[in-house]
Design a protein around this motif. Structure first.
Motif, PDB file in Angstrom:
ATOM      1  N   LEU A 128      -3.130   1.802  16.051  1.00  0.00           N
ATOM      2  CA  LEU A 128      -3.643   0.517  15.593  1.00  0.00           C
ATOM      3  C   LEU A 128      -5.087   0.695  15.145  1.00  0.00           C
ATOM      4  N   GLU A 129      -5.246   1.267  13.978  1.00  0.00           N
ATOM      5  CA  GLU A 129      -6.572   1.487  13.407  1.00  0.00           C
ATOM      6  C   GLU A 129      -6.926   0.318  12.489  1.00  0.00           C
ATOM      7  N   SER A 130      -8.194   0.063  12.352  1.00  0.00           N
ATOM      8  CA  SER A 130      -8.660  -0.964  11.426  1.00  0.00           C
ATOM      9  C   SER A 130      -8.491  -0.442   9.996  1.00  0.00           C
ATOM     10  N   SER A 131      -7.811  -1.205   9.168  1.00  0.00           N
ATOM     11  CA  SER A 131      -7.562  -0.791   7.784  1.00  0.00           C
ATOM     12  C   SER A 131      -8.720  -1.209   6.891  1.00  0.00           C
ATOM     13  N   GLU A 132      -9.190  -0.266   6.090  1.00  0.00           N
ATOM     14  CA  GLU A 132     -10.252  -0.574   5.141  1.00  0.00           C
ATOM     15  C   GLU A 132      -9.689  -1.180   3.867  1.00  0.00           C
ATOM     16  N   LEU A 133      -8.410  -0.959   3.644  1.00  0.00           N
ATOM     17  CA  LEU A 133      -7.750  -1.448   2.445  1.00  0.00           C
ATOM     18  C   LEU A 133      -6.337  -1.880   2.826  1.00  0.00           C
ATOM     19  N   ILE A 134      -5.950  -3.084   2.426  1.00  0.00           N
ATOM     20  CA  ILE A 134      -4.604  -3.588   2.703  1.00  0.00           C
ATOM     21  C   ILE A 134      -3.920  -3.848   1.378  1.00  0.00           C
ATOM     22  N   LEU A 135      -2.775  -3.201   1.195  1.00  0.00           N
ATOM     23  CA  LEU A 135      -2.009  -3.338  -0.041  1.00  0.00           C
ATOM     24  C   LEU A 135      -0.722  -4.112   0.235  1.00  0.00           C
ATOM     25  N   PRO A 136      -0.218  -4.788  -0.781  1.00  0.00           N
ATOM     26  CA  PRO A 136       0.994  -5.590  -0.583  1.00  0.00           C
ATOM     27  C   PRO A 136       2.226  -4.727  -0.359  1.00  0.00           C
ATOM     28  N   ALA A 137       3.257  -5.362   0.175  1.00  0.00           N
ATOM     29  CA  ALA A 137       4.549  -4.699   0.347  1.00  0.00           C
ATOM     30  C   ALA A 137       5.145  -4.400  -1.028  1.00  0.00           C
ATOM     31  N   PRO A 138       6.016  -3.403  -1.118  1.00  0.00           N
ATOM     32  CA  PRO A 138       6.602  -3.034  -2.413  1.00  0.00           C
ATOM     33  C   PRO A 138       7.353  -4.172  -3.088  1.00  0.00           C
ATOM     34  N   ASP A 139       7.888  -5.095  -2.315  1.00  0.00           N
ATOM     35  CA  ASP A 139       8.663  -6.189  -2.906  1.00  0.00           C
ATOM     36  C   ASP A 139       7.854  -7.475  -3.061  1.00  0.00           C
ATOM     37  N   ALA A 140       6.532  -7.379  -2.939  1.00  0.00           N
ATOM     38  CA  ALA A 140       5.678  -8.564  -3.077  1.00  0.00           C
ATOM     39  C   ALA A 140       5.783  -9.125  -4.492  1.00  0.00           C
ATOM     40  N   SER A 141       5.740 -10.435  -4.569  1.00  0.00           N
ATOM     41  CA  SER A 141       5.799 -11.080  -5.882  1.00  0.00           C
ATOM     42  C   SER A 141       4.425 -11.054  -6.539  1.00  0.00           C
ATOM     43  N   LEU A 142       4.426 -11.313  -7.823  1.00  0.00           N
ATOM     44  CA  LEU A 142       3.175 -11.378  -8.571  1.00  0.00           C
ATOM     45  C   LEU A 142       2.267 -12.444  -7.954  1.00  0.00           C
ATOM     46  N   GLU A 143       2.833 -13.567  -7.557  1.00  0.00           N
ATOM     47  CA  GLU A 143       2.044 -14.651  -6.962  1.00  0.00           C
ATOM     48  C   GLU A 143       1.450 -14.223  -5.612  1.00  0.00           C
ATOM     49  N   GLU A 144       2.228 -13.510  -4.800  1.00  0.00           N
ATOM     50  CA  GLU A 144       1.726 -13.050  -3.505  1.00  0.00           C
ATOM     51  C   GLU A 144       0.572 -12.072  -3.681  1.00  0.00           C
ATOM     52  N   VAL A 145       0.695 -11.194  -4.645  1.00  0.00           N
ATOM     53  CA  VAL A 145      -0.379 -10.225  -4.894  1.00  0.00           C
ATOM     54  C   VAL A 145      -1.598 -10.929  -5.458  1.00  0.00           C
ATOM     55  N   ARG A 146      -1.387 -11.897  -6.309  1.00  0.00           N
ATOM     56  CA  ARG A 146      -2.509 -12.656  -6.884  1.00  0.00           C
ATOM     57  C   ARG A 146      -3.350 -13.282  -5.770  1.00  0.00           C
ATOM     58  N   GLU A 147      -2.710 -13.754  -4.702  1.00  0.00           N
ATOM     59  CA  GLU A 147      -3.424 -14.356  -3.575  1.00  0.00           C
ATOM     60  C   GLU A 147      -4.267 -13.327  -2.812  1.00  0.00           C
ATOM     61  N   MET A 148      -3.885 -12.044  -2.876  1.00  0.00           N
ATOM     62  CA  MET A 148      -4.602 -10.983  -2.163  1.00  0.00           C
ATOM     63  C   MET A 148      -5.799 -10.453  -2.949  1.00  0.00           C
ATOM     64  N   LEU A 149      -5.864 -10.770  -4.233  1.00  0.00           N
ATOM     65  CA  LEU A 149      -6.869 -10.185  -5.106  1.00  0.00           C
ATOM     66  C   LEU A 149      -8.272 -10.727  -4.866  1.00  0.00           C
ATOM     67  N   SER A 150      -9.218  -9.833  -5.036  1.00  0.00           N
ATOM     68  CA  SER A 150     -10.618 -10.247  -5.135  1.00  0.00           C
ATOM     69  C   SER A 150     -10.967 -10.159  -6.627  1.00  0.00           C
ATOM     70  N   ASP A 151     -12.200 -10.394  -6.971  1.00  0.00           N
ATOM     71  CA  ASP A 151     -12.596 -10.270  -8.379  1.00  0.00           C
ATOM     72  C   ASP A 151     -12.420  -8.858  -8.905  1.00  0.00           C
ATOM     73  N   ASP A 152     -12.441  -7.866  -7.995  1.00  0.00           N
ATOM     74  CA  ASP A 152     -12.322  -6.467  -8.386  1.00  0.00           C
ATOM     75  C   ASP A 152     -10.881  -5.969  -8.338  1.00  0.00           C
ATOM     76  N   GLY A 153      -9.927  -6.795  -7.968  1.00  0.00           N
ATOM     77  CA  GLY A 153      -8.552  -6.350  -7.803  1.00  0.00           C
ATOM     78  C   GLY A 153      -8.251  -6.151  -6.320  1.00  0.00           C
ATOM     79  N   LEU A 154      -7.280  -5.313  -6.038  1.00  0.00           N
ATOM     80  CA  LEU A 154      -6.906  -5.034  -4.637  1.00  0.00           C
ATOM     81  C   LEU A 154      -7.889  -4.059  -3.992  1.00  0.00           C
ATOM     82  N   ILE A 155      -8.475  -3.188  -4.818  1.00  0.00           N
ATOM     83  CA  ILE A 155      -9.374  -2.149  -4.322  1.00  0.00           C
ATOM     84  C   ILE A 155     -10.798  -2.498  -4.754  1.00  0.00           C
ATOM     85  N   PRO A 156     -11.643  -2.850  -3.819  1.00  0.00           N
ATOM     86  CA  PRO A 156     -13.023  -3.229  -4.169  1.00  0.00           C
ATOM     87  C   PRO A 156     -13.813  -2.055  -4.727  1.00  0.00           C
ATOM     88  N   GLY A 157     -14.716  -2.405  -5.622  1.00  0.00           N
ATOM     89  CA  GLY A 157     -15.614  -1.366  -6.128  1.00  0.00           C
ATOM     90  C   GLY A 157     -15.488  -1.046  -7.527  1.00  0.00           C
TER      91      GLY A 157
END
Length: 92
Positions: free
Chosen positions: A63-92
């Motif tokens: 149970l390590e702290s995750s620096e990056l959390i990615l959606p499940a392979p079957d995530a919908s476009l809408e579900e991923v959109r909710e996870m996005l920051s201005d930089d996408g899923l991966i900051p920077g």
């Protein structure tokens, strides 16, 4: 870096792999903005495959702290959109 794929587990990745993941993240963001569902599916799959290929899986009981959390392979476009920051899923 510790990366979690929702519903699958965690992987340890060297920081040097962030560049490759960021390129895929940029593609994913472009496809989402353009409403390209087929491209979104393809690129999400490629992004998650890259994490699995480049990383070392952590044991299921870790149970390590995750620096990056990615959606499940079957995530919908809408579900991923909710996870996005201005930089996408991966900051920077």
């Amino acid at each position: 870096m510790i990366v979690r794929i929702m519903g699958e587990g965690q992987w340890t990745l060297a920081d040097s792999h962030v560049v490759e993941l960021s390129k895929l993240d940029d593609e994913l963001l472009t496809e989402m903005e353009g409403g390209d569902v087929e491209g979104f599916r393809r690129t999400l799959r490629a992004l998650l495959d890259a994490v699995r290929r480049l990383g070392e899986p952590l044991p299921d009981d870790a149970l390590e702290s995750s620096e990056l959390i990615l959606p499940a392979p079957d995530a919908s476009l809408e579900e991923v959109r909710e996870m996005l920051s201005d930089d996408g899923l991966i900051p920077g």
